[in-house]
Write a protein that holds these residues in place. Structure first.
Motif, PDB file in Angstrom:
ATOM      1  N   LEU A  56      30.466  35.680  28.822  1.00  0.00           N
ATOM      2  CA  LEU A  56      31.666  35.249  29.537  1.00  0.00           C
ATOM      3  C   LEU A  56      32.925  35.550  28.731  1.00  0.00           C
ATOM      4  O   LEU A  56      33.948  35.952  29.298  1.00  0.00           O
ATOM      5  CB  LEU A  56      31.582  33.751  29.831  1.00  0.00           C
ATOM      6  N   ASP A  57      32.860  35.355  27.419  1.00  0.00           N
ATOM      7  CA  ASP A  57      34.018  35.666  26.572  1.00  0.00           C
ATOM      8  C   ASP A  57      34.373  37.151  26.644  1.00  0.00           C
ATOM      9  O   ASP A  57      35.546  37.527  26.518  1.00  0.00           O
ATOM     10  CB  ASP A  57      33.725  35.270  25.121  1.00  0.00           C
ATOM     11  N   LYS A  58      33.373  37.988  26.838  1.00  0.00           N
ATOM     12  CA  LYS A  58      33.597  39.426  26.932  1.00  0.00           C
ATOM     13  C   LYS A  58      34.181  39.816  28.288  1.00  0.00           C
ATOM     14  O   LYS A  58      35.090  40.658  28.366  1.00  0.00           O
ATOM     15  CB  LYS A  58      32.275  40.170  26.706  1.00  0.00           C
ATOM     16  N   LEU A  59      33.689  39.196  29.350  1.00  0.00           N
ATOM     17  CA  LEU A  59      34.074  39.610  30.695  1.00  0.00           C
ATOM     18  C   LEU A  59      35.329  38.913  31.212  1.00  0.00           C
ATOM     19  O   LEU A  59      36.092  39.494  31.975  1.00  0.00           O
ATOM     20  CB  LEU A  59      32.919  39.361  31.669  1.00  0.00           C
ATOM     21  N   SER A  60      35.521  37.674  30.820  1.00  0.00           N
ATOM     22  CA  SER A  60      36.641  36.896  31.358  1.00  0.00           C
ATOM     23  C   SER A  60      37.999  37.561  31.150  1.00  0.00           C
ATOM     24  O   SER A  60      38.819  37.588  32.083  1.00  0.00           O
ATOM     25  CB  SER A  60      36.643  35.491  30.755  1.00  0.00           C
ATOM     26  N   PRO A  61      38.294  38.143  29.972  1.00  0.00           N
ATOM     27  CA  PRO A  61      39.618  38.756  29.786  1.00  0.00           C
ATOM     28  C   PRO A  61      39.901  39.921  30.729  1.00  0.00           C
ATOM     29  O   PRO A  61      41.061  40.218  31.017  1.00  0.00           O
ATOM     30  CB  PRO A  61      39.569  39.236  28.325  1.00  0.00           C
ATOM     31  N   THR A  62      38.865  40.578  31.237  1.00  0.00           N
ATOM     32  CA  THR A  62      39.096  41.712  32.138  1.00  0.00           C
ATOM     33  C   THR A  62      39.669  41.272  33.470  1.00  0.00           C
ATOM     34  O   THR A  62      40.207  42.083  34.219  1.00  0.00           O
ATOM     35  CB  THR A  62      37.789  42.499  32.378  1.00  0.00           C
ATOM     36  N   LEU A  63      39.545  39.970  33.773  1.00  0.00           N
ATOM     37  CA  LEU A  63      40.062  39.454  35.041  1.00  0.00           C
ATOM     38  C   LEU A  63      41.312  38.592  34.874  1.00  0.00           C
ATOM     39  O   LEU A  63      41.794  38.007  35.841  1.00  0.00           O
ATOM     40  CB  LEU A  63      38.985  38.617  35.748  1.00  0.00           C
ATOM     41  N   LYS A  64      41.850  38.525  33.656  1.00  0.00           N
ATOM     42  CA  LYS A  64      42.938  37.573  33.415  1.00  0.00           C
ATOM     43  C   LYS A  64      44.184  37.866  34.247  1.00  0.00           C
ATOM     44  O   LYS A  64      44.922  36.950  34.623  1.00  0.00           O
ATOM     45  CB  LYS A  64      43.291  37.544  31.930  1.00  0.00           C
ATOM     46  N   ASN A  65      44.436  39.135  34.567  1.00  0.00           N
ATOM     47  CA  ASN A  65      45.619  39.493  35.356  1.00  0.00           C
ATOM     48  C   ASN A  65      45.327  39.626  36.846  1.00  0.00           C
ATOM     49  O   ASN A  65      46.207  40.003  37.616  1.00  0.00           O
ATOM     50  CB  ASN A  65      46.208  40.803  34.834  1.00  0.00           C
ATOM     51  N   LEU A  66      44.089  39.319  37.224  1.00  0.00           N
ATOM     52  CA  LEU A  66      43.711  39.451  38.632  1.00  0.00           C
ATOM     53  C   LEU A  66      44.069  38.176  39.388  1.00  0.00           C
ATOM     54  O   LEU A  66      43.644  37.083  39.025  1.00  0.00           O
ATOM     55  CB  LEU A  66      42.213  39.715  38.753  1.00  0.00           C
ATOM     56  N   SER A  67      44.863  38.331  40.436  1.00  0.00           N
ATOM     57  CA  SER A  67      45.233  37.194  41.274  1.00  0.00           C
ATOM     58  C   SER A  67      44.102  36.910  42.257  1.00  0.00           C
ATOM     59  O   SER A  67      43.664  37.802  42.986  1.00  0.00           O
ATOM     60  CB  SER A  67      46.529  37.504  42.034  1.00  0.00           C
ATOM     61  N   LEU A  68      43.627  35.663  42.257  1.00  0.00           N
ATOM     62  CA  LEU A  68      42.501  35.290  43.098  1.00  0.00           C
ATOM     63  C   LEU A  68      42.952  34.375  44.233  1.00  0.00           C
ATOM     64  O   LEU A  68      43.755  33.467  44.035  1.00  0.00           O
ATOM     65  CB  LEU A  68      41.427  34.572  42.278  1.00  0.00           C
ATOM     66  N   ASN A 341      36.216  44.385  48.083  1.00  0.00           N
ATOM     67  CA  ASN A 341      37.650  44.249  47.840  1.00  0.00           C
ATOM     68  C   ASN A 341      37.856  43.678  46.435  1.00  0.00           C
ATOM     69  O   ASN A 341      38.140  42.495  46.254  1.00  0.00           O
ATOM     70  CB  ASN A 341      38.263  43.341  48.915  1.00  0.00           C
ATOM     71  N   PHE A 342      37.709  44.523  45.432  1.00  0.00           N
ATOM     72  CA  PHE A 342      37.747  44.081  44.039  1.00  0.00           C
ATOM     73  C   PHE A 342      39.061  43.433  43.654  1.00  0.00           C
ATOM     74  O   PHE A 342      39.096  42.555  42.783  1.00  0.00           O
ATOM     75  CB  PHE A 342      37.488  45.271  43.102  1.00  0.00           C
ATOM     76  N   THR A 343      40.175  43.854  44.247  1.00  0.00           N
ATOM     77  CA  THR A 343      41.486  43.377  43.819  1.00  0.00           C
ATOM     78  C   THR A 343      42.030  42.247  44.684  1.00  0.00           C
ATOM     79  O   THR A 343      43.166  41.821  44.492  1.00  0.00           O
ATOM     80  CB  THR A 343      42.505  44.534  43.833  1.00  0.00           C
ATOM     81  N   ASN A 344      41.227  41.769  45.646  1.00  0.00           N
ATOM     82  CA  ASN A 344      41.672  40.703  46.552  1.00  0.00           C
ATOM     83  C   ASN A 344      42.947  41.089  47.302  1.00  0.00           C
ATOM     84  O   ASN A 344      43.816  40.254  47.577  1.00  0.00           O
ATOM     85  CB  ASN A 344      41.904  39.395  45.785  1.00  0.00           C
TER      86      ASN A 344
END
Length: 607
Positions: A56-68, A341-344
């Protein structure tokens, strides 16, 4: 329509395709499919495993700028509440439930199920929501979202035993579930399927494989979606057991037929067989998902010809997409599909699909902004060369022309039908200025509604073109099939100019010449050969239009219509459009009627 004309139309569909449909129908009606595809028991989870803290520590930062989004959306307007598990048999369009969920899928019809449009039942069972739940789990490291994902999948399996109920009826719907589940595995990097996932995948692929020939016969997105599901699902199962002969068969067939479908259905200029912007996106998103999966599992590359054709399809959608808003002409059939829809992104924002496909197949970026950076970082893409939106573009194979001038672009639909047309939209014109779709297409609304609406949205009245003698440009044979396909007699494009023409099966002719400059669009329509009348329609953006004689004005636009013959009438009428499947709204339509051969000039200028 004469029997000979109908036979000629069926022949154009292809003898092999007709044989495949007949073979499928015989197996369906005889009960063979029911006997060989039995109902099986439900599957218990978990379908996805919880990730460790380090993962999770590895993957979580890749989504930090993604608006959900807080809740998933389907069809671009229906919000899926995540507080409770959905009723998988209820239509989101009519709020009615299937009366008998225990029927084998072969016993359920598309149009007489008692719940209206069956797509309303299918939509939640595409599993679009699974991707948002997975992204939320990864971004916030909140295991409750992974628990919810597993719970929903287990509940779905319990209420939809394989081959039982409406949600197994369509093999493409089955395929889209596989693509969404694999998208979840992709972003979690969880490529070793759990035991429950292996069972679920096998059930789905055993539903898809036997009827693949029927999907291929449609010459549409069914074939690309189902081949993609076999490829992705088969390769996923092989991660757990490389000696799985059934999975090997699925994987090999998926690869073979996906390549075959792309080379046949995506034309040399990038146009797609369905003549539809939204179905084009569905096909393109499917190819992008397959390519991401292929790269992640380090599988063999597809042929260079396949990649080239996919790149041309990406460029086609790029040229038609408005850079500022992400919207595109509402061209052709539009069933509300918006997969992986990866980017929402919102439903009518085509830029993420264009950007991802451009990166994957062209090694170019379409939009040098945060969206491009997000996708590059997320999926390890590195393209920096920018695609160019050209001042003119002729898609000769598909039958489209486009010209630009500063903040405006004009798009025209030209009749050249290698595949069956879905709309009577020949010489339809879309006009856009600074992100505003000034002259606009009608959309589809619903595939199962009253005949008047089916005919309206697929007919000439729903497009910016000429209608002769209150009839359609092509006669209808069935709900989704036109006869006597038109073909242009002239099609040319130069800087700021488009010219095209056709003559229909009754001898009526329409020629359209378009000139676009920085502050004016002029359309000259020449009509002849009809019996009693020709009606020109301009379906307008919902602005405060005021009409005085032959001049129409809004705050920023002035539209004038003149003719070399007397106009029998010119008036503002009410029309309808459907920008989202299952919804329709009114819009102003300028209707111009002439009763004899005429040249009609429409000039729209802006400040």
């Amino acid at each position: 329509m004469s029997l000979i004309a109908k036979i000629a139309t069926y022949r154009r569909l292809g003898t092999r395709n007709l044989i495949q449909v007949l073979w499928y129908t015989l197996r369906l009606k005889s009960g063979w499919l029911k006997r060989t595809m039995p109902v099986e028991t439900a599957i218990g989870g978990p379908f996805f495993n919880e990730l460790g803290e380090a993962e999770l520590d590895k993957l979580s930062p890749t989504l930090k700028n993604l608006s959900l989004m807080s809740n998933p959306q389907v069809l671009g307007w229906y919000t899926v509440p995540v507080e409770s598990i959905p009723d998988w048999s209820k239509s989101i369009l009519t709020d009615k439930s299937m009366s008998d969920t225990r029927l084998h899928w072969t016993e359920i019809t598309d149009f007489t199920s008692g719940i209206g449009d069956i797509k309303g039942v299918w939509e939640l069972s595409r599993f679009n929501w699974s991707l948002l739940l997975t992204q939320t789990y990864l971004k916030y490291k909140d295991p409750s979202y992974l628990d919810k994902l597993n719970q929903w999948l287990e509940d779905w399996s319990e209420h939809n035993p394989v081959n039982q109920g409406a949600n197994w009826k369509c093999a493409q719907e089955t395929s889209l579930r596989i693509l969404h589940l694999s998208a979840c595995a992709l972003i979690m990097q969880q490529f070793q399927p759990t035991e429950a996932m292996q069972k679920l995948l096998s059930q789905h692929l055993r539903r898809v494989y036997p009827t693949l020939g029927y999907a291929m016969a449609q010459d549409n997105n069914h074939g690309t979606s189902e081949a993609a599901a076999l490829y992705v699902g088969g390769s996923w199962l092989l991660q757990a057991n490389p000696d799985n002969t059934e999975a090997t068969k699925w994987f090999n067939y998926g690869q073979q037929y996906l390549v075959e479908r792309v080379l046949k259905l995506v034309m040399e200029d990038g146009s797609f067989s369905q003549y539809s912007v939204n179905y084009h996106r569905l096909m393109l998103d499917t190819l992008s998902m397959v390519e991401l999966w292929r790269k992640a599992l380090n599988l063999s590359q597809f042929s260079s010809q396949y990649k080239e054709r996919a790149g041309k399809a990406a460029n086609w959608l790029f040229q038609l997409t408005d850079r500022e808003t992400g919207d595109a002409p509402n061209l052709g059939a539009n069933d509300g599909a918006h997969i992986v829809n990866f980017t929402n992104a919102s439903y009518r924002d085509f830029r993420p699909s264009v950007e991802l496909a451009a990166q994957l197949f062209l090694q170019k970026t379409a939009y040098s902004d945060a969206l491009s950076k997000q996708l590059r970082n997320w999926f390890g893409l590195n393209a920096t060369i920018c695609l160019e939106q050209k001042g003119k573009f002729k898609f000769g194979e598909g039958g489209y022309g486009l010209v630009r001038s500063e903040d405006a672009f004009c798009f025209i639909r030209v009749p050249k039908f290698r595949f069956r047309p879905g709309n009577a939209d020949c010489l339809h014109l879309d006009f856009w200025l600074k992100g505003v779709n000034v002259f606009r297409d009608g959309g589809s609304f619903s595939y199962n509604t009253e005949p008047e609406w089916l005919n309206y949205f697929s007919g000439a009245a729903s497009h910016n073109t000429i209608q002769f003698d209150d009839r359609e440009q092509m006669p209808k044979i069935s709900r989704f099939l036109f006869g006597r396909w038109l073909h242009y007699t002239h099609f040319d494009i130069s800087d700021g100019n488009l010219t095209a023409s056709y003559t229909d099966w009754l001898g009526a002719s329409h020629s359209r010449h378009v000139t676009l400059s920085k502050d004016q669009l002029q359309i000259t329509d020449i009509v002849s050969g009809f019996s009693s009348k020709a009606v020109l329609r301009w379906r307008l953006a919902d602005l405060d239009w005021q009409i005085s004689e032959n001049i129409l004005k809004s705050e920023n636009f002035t539209l004038q219509v003149t003719s070399d013959q007397n106009l029998k009438s010119i008036a503002l009428a009410e029309g309808f459009e459907s920008r989202y499947y299952g919804q329709k709204s009114s819009l102003p339509v300028l209707e111009v009627e002439v009763v004899g051969d005429a040249e009609i000039i429409t000039t729209i200028s802006w400040q």
